[in-house]
Design an enzyme around this catalytic site. Structure first.
Site: not given
Length: 266
Positions: A46, A120, A158
């Protein structure tokens, strides 16, 4: 039933904050190593392009559009090596609504084409009050599923993978391989790699590759789990690249088959 198989390179590395040139140089070095090891896809962590813990102003300064200079360099690298590249980066978007910055991950195929760009969805607030919503705009949808190296690939970033609904959404869209660039500190990583990632793989009969940053506050321990939730590749705490051979059996998930969505909506 025909099966597909490919080799993933999971690189957990130490990014240099705000030094895109240095990080691109490391990505080139590791992609060449991945090619030499027989990998078809390499996954970077990430925000690896720029480093992770930056202020909102610093992140916006180093953010790039998804077709920017970093993409152009990585596109040429993918074509040169024949290795598909997934990397995390801060994405700059300017629209009628003004400037936005997304925490994104882009997949470039071996022909150098961008085939997937995931932004995200779930933004974390850590124990010290660091609010990612002060830095990034949360996405309002998941990326589409794309075909690459014989697999139907979905991408999460994540915290996204910690929501069962996120993985199930991609599987219902047809994904059989989910790639997850991540950045997890040492106090959280063990339950994730020992329990959460294997569970996501098992309950959906899908391969999951979870690739962490290391150094500073991060603890590495990247993993890849197969359709049975078994760990088929794992890394230690330091900077390293591990290889995972993923093979698609074609088996369907009974958890997907036996769903009763009408009840869940109640």
């Amino acid at each position: 039933m025909a099966t597909a198989s490919t080799v993933l390179a999971l690189f957990q590395g130490i990014a240099t904050n705000k030094d895109v040139k240095a990080n691109l140089s490391k990505m080139r070095e590791q992609t060449i190593k991945a090619k030499e090891a027989g990998a078809s896809i390499i996954v970077f962590p990430e925000l690896f392009l720029t480093g992770y813990y930056l202020t909102a102003e610093e992140m916006r300064d180093v953010a790039q559009p998804n077709t920017g200079e970093a993409f152009q360099e990585l596109s040429a690298l993918a074509k040169e090596t024949g290795v598909a590249i997934l990397y995390g980066y801060p994405e700059r978007v300017i629209s009628e609504d003004g400037f936005k910055c997304y925490n994104s991950a882009q997949l470039i195929d071996k022909e150098g084409q961008s085939i997937l760009n995931h932004r995200k969805v779930h933004l974390w607030i850590d124990d010290e009050g660091y609010r990612w919503e002060d830095v990034f705009t949360p996405a309002e949808n998941f990326s589409e599923i794309v075909e690459c190296c014989g697999f139907k690939i979905g991408v999460l970033i994540c915290y996204d993978v910690e929501f069962p609904e996120a993985v199930r959404t991609l599987v219902l869209r047809g994904a059989n391989l989910i790639l997850v660039p991540t950045a997890v500190a040492d106090q959280w990583i063990r339950p994730l790699v020992e329990h959460v990632i294997p569970a996501r793989a098992y309950e959906n009969r899908v391969h999951v590759a979870y690739v962490n940053n290391t150094g500073s506050r991060f603890d590495g321990k990247s993993v890849c789990c197969n359709e049975n939730g078994e760990t088929i590749a794992s890394a230690g705490e330091g900077e390293e690249m591990v290889m995972a051979t993923v093979t698609l059996s074609g088996a369907k998930s009974w958890h997907v088959r036996d769903r009763r969505p009408a009840l869940y909506e109640k």
